[in-house]
Design a protein around this motif. Structure first.
Motif, PDB file in Angstrom:
ATOM      1  N   ALA A  67      11.418   3.105   4.018  1.00 20.66           N
ATOM      2  CA  ALA A  67      11.846   4.452   4.093  1.00 20.66           C
ATOM      3  C   ALA A  67      10.729   5.403   3.089  1.00 20.66           C
ATOM      4  N   ARG A  68      10.842   5.331   2.112  1.00 21.30           N
ATOM      5  CA  ARG A  68       9.961   6.057   1.043  1.00 21.30           C
ATOM      6  C   ARG A  68       8.224   6.226   1.630  1.00 21.30           C
ATOM      7  N   THR A  69       7.833   5.019   1.452  1.00 24.15           N
ATOM      8  CA  THR A  69       6.069   5.090   2.325  1.00 24.15           C
ATOM      9  C   THR A  69       6.616   5.752   3.381  1.00 24.15           C
ATOM     10  N   LYS A  70       7.655   5.501   4.211  1.00 20.19           N
ATOM     11  CA  LYS A  70       7.166   6.469   5.949  1.00 20.19           C
ATOM     12  C   LYS A  70       6.938   8.556   5.053  1.00 20.19           C
ATOM     13  N   ALA A  71       7.833   8.398   4.420  1.00 25.58           N
ATOM     14  CA  ALA A  71       8.425  10.100   3.863  1.00 25.58           C
ATOM     15  C   ALA A  71       7.093   9.968   3.610  1.00 25.58           C
ATOM     16  N   LEU A  72       6.420   9.396   2.445  1.00 25.32           N
ATOM     17  CA  LEU A  72       4.693   9.497   1.860  1.00 25.32           C
ATOM     18  C   LEU A  72       3.563   9.687   2.795  1.00 25.32           C
ATOM     19  N   LEU A  73       3.941   9.342   3.999  1.00 22.07           N
ATOM     20  CA  LEU A  73       2.474   9.205   4.762  1.00 22.07           C
ATOM     21  C   LEU A  73       2.495  10.808   5.309  1.00 22.07           C
ATOM     22  N   LEU A  74       3.643  10.994   5.716  1.00 21.43           N
ATOM     23  CA  LEU A  74       4.281  12.284   6.966  1.00 21.43           C
ATOM     24  C   LEU A  74       3.565  13.258   6.004  1.00 21.43           C
ATOM     25  N   LYS A  75       4.130  13.097   4.665  1.00 22.93           N
ATOM     26  CA  LYS A  75       4.051  14.086   3.427  1.00 22.93           C
ATOM     27  C   LYS A  75       2.647  14.225   3.620  1.00 22.93           C
ATOM     28  N   ALA A  76       1.388  13.056   3.529  1.00 25.39           N
ATOM     29  CA  ALA A  76       0.349  13.080   2.874  1.00 25.39           C
ATOM     30  C   ALA A  76      -0.536  13.652   4.742  1.00 25.39           C
ATOM     31  N   VAL A  77      -0.096  13.239   5.719  1.00 25.71           N
ATOM     32  CA  VAL A  77      -0.521  13.601   7.119  1.00 25.71           C
ATOM     33  C   VAL A  77      -0.096  15.256   7.325  1.00 25.71           C
ATOM     34  N   SER A  78       1.300  16.192   6.395  1.00 27.57           N
ATOM     35  CA  SER A  78       1.008  17.308   6.458  1.00 27.57           C
ATOM     36  C   SER A  78       0.320  18.092   5.297  1.00 27.57           C
ATOM     37  N   CYS A  79      -0.473  17.597   4.685  1.00 34.77           N
ATOM     38  CA  CYS A  79      -1.189  18.112   3.628  1.00 34.77           C
ATOM     39  C   CYS A  79      -2.554  18.192   4.883  1.00 34.77           C
ATOM     40  N   TYR A  80      -2.734  16.898   4.603  1.00 29.56           N
ATOM     41  CA  TYR A  80      -3.942  16.815   5.180  1.00 29.56           C
ATOM     42  C   TYR A  80      -4.515  17.401   6.045  1.00 29.56           C
ATOM     43  N   ASP A  81      -4.167  17.544   7.125  1.00 30.13           N
ATOM     44  CA  ASP A  81      -3.640  18.397   8.408  1.00 30.13           C
ATOM     45  C   ASP A  81      -3.649  20.324   8.158  1.00 30.13           C
TER      46      ASP A  81
END
Length: 206
Positions: A67-81
């Motif tokens: 769950a923590r890794t998934k949350a980090l990936l979602l946050k990263a995608v949002s920041c990159y987008d």
């Protein structure tokens, strides 16, 4: 008529300088906005993201204990987008490759394909990036576009025969060749990685 004391050339020059300064300010403002987007990621998160690439696909259980890794990936995608949008496309190609990896790990295949295709179109030597070719091959494999998946995987093995997921690549190549009724190639690619028992089973099931 009395002169205003200012030549038209001088006025034009000042106007151009002012316009140039304004453009610089706008560019600097956008750059600052992009930097702010990335500052939303902590130093620790950015360090963790460096290790996140296509080679982790299938080796992280995001739906169970990640769950923590998934949350980090979602946050990263949002920041990159957000950063890509504000930079109006003027970003390093590698950023699209990373975005493709993040979306792939999240199993968001449409977005992963879109990001990988942007990287492909911007990076002239994309063929030197085995991680990109592996990720792209996985996306094509998901969509059953085996012709393109085979090419991506084979190109990846050619540029980096010792790629960390070479065994997975050979397995998928064997499956695709078998699906295309190319049993000889399926047997050959499986033999390379010692997958002979599996490949023989496929032949017996036909």
């Amino acid at each position: 008529m009395k002169s205003c004391g200012v030549s038209l050339d001088a006025a034009a020059a000042r106007s151009l300088r002012a316009a140039g300064d304004e453009e610089k300010k706008m560019a600097a403002g956008k750059a600052n906005e992009v930097e702010l987007d990335f500052l939303k990621l902590t130093a620790q998160e950015r360090d963790s993201l460096v290790e996140m690439n296509s080679s982790l696909f299938g080796f992280q259980r995001l739906h169970e204990d990640g769950a923590r890794t998934k949350a980090l990936l979602l946050k990263a995608v949002s920041c990159y987008d957000s950063a890509i949008l504000k930079s109006e496309g003027k970003v390093e190609p590698e950023m699209f490759c990373q975005l493709g990896h993040f979306n792939l790990l999240l199993e968001d295949y449409p977005k992963a394909l879109s990001a990988y295709q942007r990287y492909y179109s911007l990076q002239s030597d994309y063929w030197k990036n085995a991680g990109f070719l592996y990720g792209l091959g996985l996306v094509y494999f998901h969509y059953n576009t085996f012709h393109w998946a085979i090419k991506a995987f084979q190109d990846g093995l050619y540029i980096d025969p010792s790629f960390s997921r070479a065994t997975e690549i050979h397995m998928r190549l064997g499956l695709m060749f078998k699906g295309n009724t190319n049993y000889e190639s399926s047997l050959k690619v499986c033999t390379i990685k010692g997958l002979i028992p599996i490949s023989r089973l496929w032949l017996l099931l036909e």
